[in-house]
Design an enzyme around this catalytic site. Structure first.
Site, PDB file in Angstrom:
ATOM      1  N   ARG A   1     -26.465   6.323   0.621  1.00  0.00           N
ATOM      2  CA  ARG A   1     -25.043   6.099   0.326  1.00  0.00           C
ATOM      3  C   ARG A   1     -24.865   5.234  -0.922  1.00  0.00           C
ATOM      4  NH1 ARG A   1     -20.892   6.530   3.963  1.00  0.00           N
ATOM      5  NH2 ARG A   1     -20.063   4.444   3.644  1.00  0.00           N
TER       6      ARG A   1
ATOM      7  N   ASP B   1     -27.099  -3.513  13.352  1.00  0.00           N
ATOM      8  CA  ASP B   1     -28.458  -3.005  13.101  1.00  0.00           C
ATOM      9  C   ASP B   1     -29.505  -3.653  14.003  1.00  0.00           C
ATOM     10  OD1 ASP B   1     -27.897  -1.330  10.564  1.00  0.00           O
ATOM     11  OD2 ASP B   1     -26.921  -3.248  10.216  1.00  0.00           O
TER      12      ASP B   1
ATOM     13  N   VAL C   1     -18.973  -1.865  15.520  1.00  0.00           N
ATOM     14  CA  VAL C   1     -19.014  -1.607  14.069  1.00  0.00           C
ATOM     15  C   VAL C   1     -19.030  -0.101  13.780  1.00  0.00           C
ATOM     16  CG1 VAL C   1     -20.259  -2.020  11.912  1.00  0.00           C
ATOM     17  CG2 VAL C   1     -20.153  -3.815  13.656  1.00  0.00           C
TER      18      VAL C   1
ATOM     19  N   CYS D   1     -27.501   7.198   7.122  1.00  0.00           N
ATOM     20  CA  CYS D   1     -27.865   7.531   8.493  1.00  0.00           C
ATOM     21  C   CYS D   1     -26.712   8.183   9.231  1.00  0.00           C
ATOM     22  CB  CYS D   1     -28.298   6.260   9.217  1.00  0.00           C
ATOM     23  SG  CYS D   1     -29.950   5.768   8.785  1.00  0.00           S
TER      24      CYS D   1
ATOM     25  N   ASN E   1     -30.820  -4.002   2.454  1.00  0.00           N
ATOM     26  CA  ASN E   1     -29.386  -3.881   2.196  1.00  0.00           C
ATOM     27  C   ASN E   1     -28.874  -4.880   1.151  1.00  0.00           C
ATOM     28  OD1 ASN E   1     -29.385  -1.779   3.918  1.00  0.00           O
ATOM     29  ND2 ASN E   1     -28.476  -2.879   5.647  1.00  0.00           N
TER      30      ASN E   1
HETATM   31  N1  EPU Z   1     -15.809   2.326   6.923  1.00  0.00           N
HETATM   32  C1  EPU Z   1     -14.687   3.096   6.722  1.00  0.00           C
HETATM   33  N2  EPU Z   1     -14.353   3.465   5.451  1.00  0.00           N
HETATM   34  C2  EPU Z   1     -15.096   3.094   4.370  1.00  0.00           C
HETATM   35  C3  EPU Z   1     -16.252   2.285   4.573  1.00  0.00           C
HETATM   36  C4  EPU Z   1     -16.583   1.926   5.863  1.00  0.00           C
HETATM   37  O1  EPU Z   1     -13.994   3.444   7.687  1.00  0.00           O
HETATM   38  O2  EPU Z   1     -14.741   3.466   3.240  1.00  0.00           O
HETATM   39  C5  EPU Z   1     -16.190   1.939   8.287  1.00  0.00           C
HETATM   40  C6  EPU Z   1     -17.524   2.582   8.677  1.00  0.00           C
HETATM   41  O3  EPU Z   1     -17.346   3.905   9.118  1.00  0.00           O
HETATM   42  C7  EPU Z   1     -18.022   1.657   9.764  1.00  0.00           C
HETATM   43  C8  EPU Z   1     -17.490   0.303   9.315  1.00  0.00           C
HETATM   44  O4  EPU Z   1     -16.455   0.563   8.358  1.00  0.00           O
HETATM   45  O5  EPU Z   1     -17.465   1.995  11.004  1.00  0.00           O
HETATM   46  C9  EPU Z   1     -18.502  -0.626   8.706  1.00  0.00           C
HETATM   47  O6  EPU Z   1     -19.170   0.035   7.645  1.00  0.00           O
HETATM   48  P1  EPU Z   1     -19.699  -0.776   6.360  1.00  0.00           P
HETATM   49  O7  EPU Z   1     -18.955  -0.278   5.179  1.00  0.00           O
HETATM   50  O8  EPU Z   1     -19.657  -2.215   6.676  1.00  0.00           O
HETATM   51  O9  EPU Z   1     -21.182  -0.266   6.307  1.00  0.00           O
HETATM   52  P2  EPU Z   1     -21.995   0.208   5.036  1.00  0.00           P
HETATM   53  O10 EPU Z   1     -21.726  -0.671   3.877  1.00  0.00           O
HETATM   54  O11 EPU Z   1     -21.879   1.670   4.872  1.00  0.00           O
HETATM   55  C10 EPU Z   1     -24.022  -1.406   5.439  1.00  0.00           C
HETATM   56  C11 EPU Z   1     -25.478  -1.226   5.692  1.00  0.00           C
HETATM   57  C12 EPU Z   1     -25.690  -0.687   7.085  1.00  0.00           C
HETATM   58  C13 EPU Z   1     -25.078  -1.672   8.084  1.00  0.00           C
HETATM   59  C14 EPU Z   1     -23.605  -1.910   7.762  1.00  0.00           C
HETATM   60  C15 EPU Z   1     -22.979  -2.967   8.657  1.00  0.00           C
HETATM   61  C16 EPU Z   1     -26.332  -0.712   3.506  1.00  0.00           C
HETATM   62  C17 EPU Z   1     -26.955   0.274   2.577  1.00  0.00           C
HETATM   63  N3  EPU Z   1     -26.026  -0.289   4.720  1.00  0.00           N
HETATM   64  O12 EPU Z   1     -23.465  -0.102   5.553  1.00  0.00           O
HETATM   65  O13 EPU Z   1     -27.087  -0.639   7.294  1.00  0.00           O
HETATM   66  O14 EPU Z   1     -25.191  -1.135   9.380  1.00  0.00           O
HETATM   67  O15 EPU Z   1     -23.471  -2.321   6.388  1.00  0.00           O
HETATM   68  O16 EPU Z   1     -23.652  -4.184   8.540  1.00  0.00           O
HETATM   69  O17 EPU Z   1     -26.147  -1.880   3.151  1.00  0.00           O
HETATM   70  C18 EPU Z   1     -29.101   0.240   8.065  1.00  0.00           C
HETATM   71  O18 EPU Z   1     -29.661  -0.608   7.346  1.00  0.00           O
HETATM   72  O19 EPU Z   1     -29.718   0.962   8.888  1.00  0.00           O
HETATM   73  C19 EPU Z   1     -27.662   0.412   7.963  1.00  0.00           C
HETATM   74  C20 EPU Z   1     -27.021   1.452   8.499  1.00  0.00           C
END
Ligand code: EPU
Length: 438
Positions: free
Chosen positions: A97, A311, A333, A121, A24
């Site tokens: 993503r 995670d 989260v 995912c 990540n």
């Molecule tokens: N959210 C919104 N709107 C948005 C963006 C996010 O409502 O525009 C919500 C999401 O639905 C969620 C929360 O905010 O409920 C947190 O999401 P976040 O944006 O922090 O997650 P992400 O950036 O999409 C990254 C990691 C994830 C990890 C999360 C939290 C990457 C590629 N993915 O996702 O990793 O779980 O941060 O730490 O960096 C994994 O590695 O298996 C994985 C899912």
């Protein structure tokens, strides 16, 4: 069929494995290379499918990506960035993503970006509303089309003030990658401050950016006109390290994870100790082991950093099925990250999921229709079963369950695990696991 693994479980995992750079972080640092006007070098890169996906996307946009023999060092040359064909980008839709994070850099370089329907995912809705709102605030024009989203910045991007409704990792990265070359000052409140984000800030600073991080989740960026390439060694993958630690605990084993680092794992290590696991930290890594006797039940809440990360939750829950008493886990989260427990229940675990916020503070999912709390009653022996991998972390959890259960389990869809776990089959073999291909 290579996508099926027959796991002959019931053996403790013993031995030593190595984790490399964090999935990540690495994918985001690769995107950051787009912002430079000279090549970048990224070290400690794991060979996982997400890296291959980002490599493909970068190449579509004219970036030359060269890897050394074991893929651990990438040289990314962005000097000929160009618009990609919509159909080609679209071919990547559903696999990651990451395309959303190309927006800021592409808007700076080309004045336009196209984002296909996004995958990632299936652990909840995972909307991109924060991302799009941020881009609009910088002055971008966002148009939804049937095949995806078109974004243009005909008048350039201008620094802005943003307050996130929730400290989203991706939205914080979106803002950073856009603000560093926007005109003027940008201020982000309620920012995510995960170690992977801090390392991205390190990379951007090496490139010439001006970024300050306050103690109250406020990040300030002064835009600069140009950025150069960087040389950087990625921080280690704390999710992979915790996954192997949980596997050691669930199987009553002893696993040394070379490359694992303490500062990014404080919350995990505290919890691991409370459950009854032992660990020794050295300069090279962390040894995680089951000291014998009963594991203890715990009350746990996932949270943004510096809390216990979401995670880590799925692999640890498998170990909690082996702990004595009632454990309560509140997932704050993602609204939908307990789907994987159904398979564990089928294997003999006693797990109930609830809509209520149990065992912690009320969260934004309380009183809504989301099963986001779990009660795990243990210890329960796990029985071998046929299981289908639901997502990356849930999939690794299923693998741990199969390794814990006596007998032969069939785990289908293991290709998903390659997205984020480098050579997991080689590592399983190194730890003495017995498995064969179906
Ligand atoms: N959210 C919104 N709107 C948005 C963006 C996010 O409502 O525009 C919500 C999401 O639905 C969620 C929360 O905010 O409920 C947190 O999401 P976040 O944006 O922090 O997650 P992400 O950036 O999409 C990254 C990691 C994830 C990890 C999360 C939290 C990457 C590629 N993915 O996702 O990793 O779980 O941060 O730490 O960096 C994994 O590695 O298996 C994985 C899912």
């Amino acid at each position: 069929m290579r996508d099926v693994l027959q796991v002959h479980g019931g053996l403790p995992l013993h031995g030593e494995i190595t984790v490399r750079g964090a999935k990540n972080f690495v994918s985001k640092a690769m995107v950051a290379a787009l912002l430079g006007d000279t090549p970048s070098t990224l070290r400690n890169v794991p060979q996982i499918r997400d890296v291959a996906v980002v490599t493909g996307l970068l190449e579509l946009h004219g970036v030359r990506v060269e890897a050394d023999a074991d893929g651990g060092t990438l040289v990314l040359d962005p000097r000929n960035v160009e618009s990609a064909h919509v159909a080609d980008i679209d071919a990547h839709a559903g696999s990651s993503r990451i395309p959303i994070l190309f927006c800021g850099p592409l808007l700076h370089r080309l004045g336009e970006a196209f984002i296909p329907d996004l995958g990632g995912c299936r652990i909840g809705d995972r909307p991109i509303d924060y991302h799009l709102e941020i881009l609009r605030q910088f002055g971008a024009e966002v148009t939804k089309r049937e095949s995806g989203i078109e974004i243009r910045a005909p008048h350039g991007l201008i620094g802005t003030k943003v307050r996130l409704p929730y400290p989203s990792v991706g939205a914080t990265e979106q803002l950073l990658l856009t603000a560093v070359r926007a005109e003027g000052i940008t201020e982000l409140s309620n920012a995510a401050i995960e170690p992977e984000i801090m390392d991205l800030i390190n990379v951007l600073q090496k490139m010439g950016a001006i970024i300050s991080v306050d103690t109250d989740r406020v990040i300030r960026i002064e835009g600069v006109a140009r950025l150069r390439g960087f040389q950087h060694t990625a921080l280690s993958d704390r999710i992979e390290a915790a996954s192997w630690a949980s596997a050691a605990l669930a199987t009553r084993g002893d696993v040394t994870v070379k490359g694992a680092t303490q500062p990014e794992m404080t919350a995990f290590l505290n919890t691991f100790r409370k459950v009854g696991g032992e660990f020794d930290i050295t300069d090279d890594g962390i040894r995680f082991y089951h000291p014998g006797g009963d594991l203890r039940s715990i009350v746990l809440e996932t949270d943004v950093h510096p809390g216990f990360m979401t995670d880590w939750q799925q692999p640890l829950v498998v170990a909690l099925t082996q702990a004595k008493g009632l454990s309560i886990v509140h997932e704050t989260v993602y609204e939908n990250r307990f789907g994987f427990t159904e398979a564990l229940t089928g294997m003999g675990a006693t797990i109930q999921v609830y809509r209520e916020c149990l065992g912690g503070h009320p969260c934004r999912f309380g009183q809504r229709n989301f099963y986001h709390s779990a009660v795990i009653s243990g210890p329960t022996p796990l029985e071998a079963a046929d299981i289908e991998v639901p997502d990356l972390r849930g999939g690794f959890s299923h693998l741990i369950a199969a390794l814990t259960a006596k007998g032969t389990s069939e785990v289908r869809g293991i290709g998903l695990i390659d997205r984020g776990y480098e050579d997991f089959q080689g590592k399983l073999a190194a730890l003495g696991a017995e498995f064969s291909h179906g």
